[in-house]
Structure formats: C-alpha cells, structure tokens
Design a protein around this motif. Structure first.
Motif, PDB file in Angstrom:
ATOM      1  N   MET A 193       0.792  -1.010   0.075  1.00 62.29           N
ATOM      2  CA  MET A 193       0.015   0.056  -0.046  1.00 62.29           C
ATOM      3  C   MET A 193       1.012   1.338  -0.106  1.00 62.29           C
ATOM      4  O   MET A 193       0.411   2.367  -0.214  1.00 62.29           O
ATOM      5  N   GLN A 194       1.937   1.109  -0.007  1.00 62.92           N
ATOM      6  CA  GLN A 194       3.030   2.385  -0.248  1.00 62.92           C
ATOM      7  C   GLN A 194       3.266   2.807  -1.575  1.00 62.92           C
ATOM      8  O   GLN A 194       3.593   3.816  -2.078  1.00 62.92           O
ATOM      9  N   TYR A 195       2.818   1.845  -2.502  1.00 64.69           N
ATOM     10  CA  TYR A 195       2.727   1.995  -3.916  1.00 64.69           C
ATOM     11  C   TYR A 195       1.526   2.702  -4.461  1.00 64.69           C
ATOM     12  O   TYR A 195       0.484   1.950  -4.342  1.00 64.69           O
ATOM     13  N   PRO A 196       1.667   4.030  -5.083  1.00 63.89           N
ATOM     14  CA  PRO A 196       0.501   4.570  -5.842  1.00 63.89           C
ATOM     15  C   PRO A 196      -0.318   3.702  -6.722  1.00 63.89           C
ATOM     16  O   PRO A 196      -1.266   3.760  -6.784  1.00 63.89           O
ATOM     17  N   GLU A 197       0.824   2.888  -7.372  1.00 64.97           N
ATOM     18  CA  GLU A 197      -0.042   2.055  -8.345  1.00 64.97           C
ATOM     19  C   GLU A 197      -0.905   0.806  -7.944  1.00 64.97           C
ATOM     20  O   GLU A 197      -1.956   0.633  -8.458  1.00 64.97           O
ATOM     21  N   TYR A 198      -0.465   0.585  -6.581  1.00 67.03           N
ATOM     22  CA  TYR A 198      -1.304  -0.551  -6.219  1.00 67.03           C
ATOM     23  C   TYR A 198      -2.619   0.284  -5.406  1.00 67.03           C
ATOM     24  O   TYR A 198      -3.726  -0.425  -5.547  1.00 67.03           O
ATOM     25  N   ARG A 205      -6.775   4.882  -0.881  1.00 61.13           N
ATOM     26  CA  ARG A 205      -5.405   5.263  -0.657  1.00 61.13           C
ATOM     27  C   ARG A 205      -4.727   4.557   0.446  1.00 61.13           C
ATOM     28  O   ARG A 205      -3.488   4.379   0.546  1.00 61.13           O
ATOM     29  N   GLU A 206      -5.648   4.001   1.474  1.00 60.06           N
ATOM     30  CA  GLU A 206      -4.951   3.386   2.578  1.00 60.06           C
ATOM     31  C   GLU A 206      -5.878   2.663   3.194  1.00 60.06           C
ATOM     32  O   GLU A 206      -7.078   2.818   3.229  1.00 60.06           O
ATOM     33  N   PHE A 207      -5.513   1.492   4.022  1.00 58.02           N
ATOM     34  CA  PHE A 207      -6.312   0.710   4.991  1.00 58.02           C
ATOM     35  C   PHE A 207      -5.917   1.590   6.456  1.00 58.02           C
ATOM     36  O   PHE A 207      -4.646   2.250   6.653  1.00 58.02           O
ATOM     37  N   SER A 208      -7.000   1.739   7.017  1.00 60.35           N
ATOM     38  CA  SER A 208      -7.185   2.640   8.432  1.00 60.35           C
ATOM     39  C   SER A 208      -6.425   1.935   9.512  1.00 60.35           C
ATOM     40  O   SER A 208      -6.103   2.448  10.446  1.00 60.35           O
ATOM     41  N   ASP A 209      -6.423   0.469   9.408  1.00 61.90           N
ATOM     42  CA  ASP A 209      -5.891  -0.139  10.433  1.00 61.90           C
ATOM     43  C   ASP A 209      -5.422  -1.588  10.211  1.00 61.90           C
ATOM     44  O   ASP A 209      -5.860  -2.302   9.128  1.00 61.90           O
ATOM     45  N   TYR A 210      -4.338  -2.150  10.962  1.00 59.77           N
ATOM     46  CA  TYR A 210      -3.872  -3.251  10.583  1.00 59.77           C
ATOM     47  C   TYR A 210      -3.644  -3.924  11.817  1.00 59.77           C
ATOM     48  O   TYR A 210      -3.053  -3.675  12.695  1.00 59.77           O
ATOM     49  N   ASN A 290      -1.907 -10.101  -9.133  1.00 62.49           N
ATOM     50  CA  ASN A 290      -1.134 -10.322  -8.078  1.00 62.49           C
ATOM     51  C   ASN A 290      -0.034  -9.264  -8.112  1.00 62.49           C
ATOM     52  O   ASN A 290       0.710  -9.411  -8.903  1.00 62.49           O
ATOM     53  N   HIS A 291      -0.253  -8.191  -7.420  1.00 63.21           N
ATOM     54  CA  HIS A 291       0.847  -6.996  -7.084  1.00 63.21           C
ATOM     55  C   HIS A 291       1.783  -7.576  -6.166  1.00 63.21           C
ATOM     56  O   HIS A 291       1.537  -7.862  -5.211  1.00 63.21           O
ATOM     57  N   GLN A 292       3.049  -7.778  -6.621  1.00 64.70           N
ATOM     58  CA  GLN A 292       4.141  -8.239  -5.931  1.00 64.70           C
ATOM     59  C   GLN A 292       5.381  -7.264  -5.837  1.00 64.70           C
ATOM     60  O   GLN A 292       5.540  -6.610  -6.761  1.00 64.70           O
ATOM     61  N   LYS A 309      -0.828 -20.789 -10.140  1.00 66.49           N
ATOM     62  CA  LYS A 309      -0.921 -19.847 -11.419  1.00 66.49           C
ATOM     63  C   LYS A 309      -1.846 -18.717 -11.021  1.00 66.49           C
ATOM     64  O   LYS A 309      -2.938 -18.370 -10.476  1.00 66.49           O
ATOM     65  N   SER A 310      -1.181 -17.298 -11.784  1.00 66.09           N
ATOM     66  CA  SER A 310      -1.730 -16.144 -11.493  1.00 66.09           C
ATOM     67  C   SER A 310      -1.260 -15.108 -12.322  1.00 66.09           C
ATOM     68  O   SER A 310      -0.160 -15.480 -12.697  1.00 66.09           O
ATOM     69  N   LYS A 311      -1.814 -14.213 -12.522  1.00 68.81           N
ATOM     70  CA  LYS A 311      -1.140 -13.009 -13.256  1.00 68.81           C
ATOM     71  C   LYS A 311      -0.556 -12.016 -12.320  1.00 68.81           C
ATOM     72  O   LYS A 311      -0.940 -11.982 -10.928  1.00 68.81           O
ATOM     73  N   VAL A 312       0.712 -11.683 -12.637  1.00 65.42           N
ATOM     74  CA  VAL A 312       1.736 -11.057 -11.492  1.00 65.42           C
ATOM     75  C   VAL A 312       1.946  -9.670 -12.185  1.00 65.42           C
ATOM     76  O   VAL A 312       2.551  -9.694 -13.152  1.00 65.42           O
ATOM     77  N   LYS A 313       2.167  -8.622 -11.532  1.00 68.29           N
ATOM     78  CA  LYS A 313       2.634  -7.277 -11.798  1.00 68.29           C
ATOM     79  C   LYS A 313       3.669  -7.120 -10.665  1.00 68.29           C
ATOM     80  O   LYS A 313       3.290  -7.003  -9.601  1.00 68.29           O
ATOM     81  N   PHE A 314       4.996  -6.626 -11.096  1.00 67.58           N
ATOM     82  CA  PHE A 314       5.894  -6.274  -9.948  1.00 67.58           C
ATOM     83  C   PHE A 314       5.872  -4.851  -9.724  1.00 67.58           C
ATOM     84  O   PHE A 314       5.749  -4.182 -10.802  1.00 67.58           O
TER      85      PHE A 314
END
Length: 316
Positions: A193-198, A205-210, A290-292, A309-314
């Motif tokens: 979640m630090q990446y604007p692309e994700y 923009r963000e999750f409010s709790d973890y 899957n964003h990795q 199997k999955s689609k992946v974007k780094f």
C-alpha cells in the motif's frame, strides 16, 4: 426470470461495468464457464465445481447479492457493529477434530492435537457470530448445518470474494477499512500500500488499521491471542474490517466487536488476494492481478494456501 435479469444488469452498471445489451452478452464477455445466475460483474470465476453450471444450486443468487450490497451500505452508514464467520470444508475438519489439510496438527492452525476441553471454546465460539457466510456448494452447506446448525441462515461466501475481486468493497468503504490477518501477510499488505500504483488498482489510498494474528499455530493459545488483539484494537479507527485469520476465527471472531465496534467481514482467501498471493482458480479471482515486490520482502516467510497460477505485476 425477467426480474433476475433486471437485477444483475443493475448490479453490473453499479460496478461501472460497461453497458451491454443483455445479460447473455455480459456473461459471455466476462465469464462463459459458469451459469449467468452466479456471475458477479467485474470478475472471472475459474472455479471448476460443477454446481456452478446449474442455476438450481442457488436460484436467488443475483437478488440476494444486490440485497447484500444495499444492506451493507446501510449498515456502514448507520454505524452498525456485528461479527461474521466464513465457513468452509477446512472449518468442518477443524471443528470435528479431523486431522486433514489446514486442520492437521503441525501444518497451520495447531502445532499439536488439542484436547476436547481445549477445543470447547472454538466449538462454542463458532456458533456465536452474528452472520455466517458459506460457499453455495451443496456439500459445504450440508457440512455447515451439521457443525454450526440448521437453524442459522447463511449468506453466499462468494459475495465477499466477488466484491473484493471487483474492488467494490474498497471503492465503496475505502474511507474506513481495516485489515485483520496473519502477521506476515499484514506486513506485506502494508508495504504494497506504499505504492500509488497498487492504491490505484484497489481504488483506495490506505487501510486505516492493520491488526495481526500469528500466521501459524494461532489456535494453540487463544487466551494470549485475545490479549494481543485487544491491545492492538486500542488504536482502532475503522468502521469496517476485512479479515481472514484461519481456524482461530472459531474462537475469536465472535468477540471482535467487543474489542472495537465495527462491521467485521470474514473474506477468507480474499486476504491472500489483497496480499498479492491468490491463485486464479480461487472463486471469483480469475481476473485478479497479484501485485508483488521483487525486493524488500521475503516471500519465503509466507504460509501459502494455494498459488499455482496467477497474473503477476511487480511494483519495484
């Protein structure tokens, strides 16, 4: 039948799916392998279960999906608080003390066989949640009735899978969504979640709790887990939490709204999708990317449920 067609098209338009001339065109475009009744706009479902080819498996799926979304919107706006429990075949094994799959001692949920007295808070706790989700597979509903009870209504678990996959949950409630999951997965989600692309991919923009629980053997010490979670919830802000915490939910999920008043949705493997480690054959995640991270996170630390199997974007 005409009423159902109107409903699913209305849902599709609500998601922002481009306008199609008919339900048939919509389904053939997105998901030709399942019956139109089980289509969730903005998703693809590669789940091979044959029951999804037969409308009679759950003939009110579309009507109930729209009602579920509308009720969730109202509950969020009114500040309601309730807990939920997503039941699957693994929960059946765990609650019946069948050493198989994720319920096998030493694999994920427990490090050892739990005694009958140790299992008691899980068995009783599993029956104390406010809402229950269960896949529409006939065999799973039968197991639910045997273990949880035939007197409780269930909501299709597929609803939450689909509403994570098409990002409706994020776009609708993104102002106040928290995450509860295995420690390593929560750490990964926080990094992603630090990446604007994700952020753009999810639509928030963000999750409010973890909130974190142990990735492995969380069921070994329920009392310590409760103390840890209460401490973490002292800083909570979210009105809605999405969680996937394995079998320990049987003992702790029903208590969550006593730690912090909010809506708690058990999204099961949906947590893996948010962490970028979902298999495309998981229900309704056939079109998920899957964003990795290439660097900055050690993926070998993760206890993967299924990832063939999955689609992946780094992202880096």
């Amino acid at each position: 039948m005409k009423k159902k067609v109107v409903n699913v098209m209305k849902v599709a338009h609500k998601f922002g799916v481009r306008r199609f001339q008919s339900l048939t065109e919509l389904v053939e475009h997105q998901n030709p392998t399942i019956h139109s009744e089980f289509q969730i706009p903005g998703t693809k479902n590669h789940d091979p279960n044959p029951c999804l080819l037969d409308e009679s498996t759950y003939p009110m799926f579309q009507v109930e999906l729209q009602n579920y979304m509308e009720n969730l919107e109202r509950d969020f706006e009114s500040g309601r608080s309730y807990t939920s429990f997503k039941f699957g075949d693994g929960d059946y094994n765990f609650l019946k003390r069948i050493p198989s799959g994720s319920a096998q001692p030493g694999k994920r949920a427990v490090s050892r066989n739990l005694s009958k007295s140790e299992m008691s808070p899980f068995i009783t706790g599993s029956k104390k949640c406010n809402k229950y989700f269960c896949e529409i597979y006939p065999e799973n509903r039968k197991m639910f009735q045997e273990v949880i009870g035939s007197d409780r209504n269930t909501i299709p678990a597929e609803f939450n899978y689909g509403l994570v996959s098409n990002k409706w949950l994020f776009k609708e409630f993104g102002s106040s969504i928290g995450i509860i999951g295995a420690s390593e997965k929560v750490d990964l989600i926080r990094q992603l979640m630090q990446y604007p692309e994700y952020q753009e991919y999810l639509g928030l923009r963000e999750f409010s709790d973890y909130i974190k629980v142990p990735q492995k053997f969380a069921c070994d010490d329920l009392e310590s887990l409760e103390i840890s979670m209460k401490e973490q919830f002292k800083e909570a802000k979210s009105k809605l939490f999405l969680f996937g915490i394995g079998h320990v939910k049987s003992g702790i999920a029903w208590k969550l709204n006593s730690f912090w008043p909010a809506i708690y949705l058990d999204i099961g493997s949906g947590i893996d999708a948010i962490a970028g480690i979902i298999d495309e054959k998981r229900p309704y995640f056939g079109d998920w990317t899957n964003h990795q991270l290439r660097s900055g996170f050690d993926y070998s630390k993760l206890d993967l449920l299924q990832l063939e199997k999955s689609k992946v974007k780094f992202l880096n």
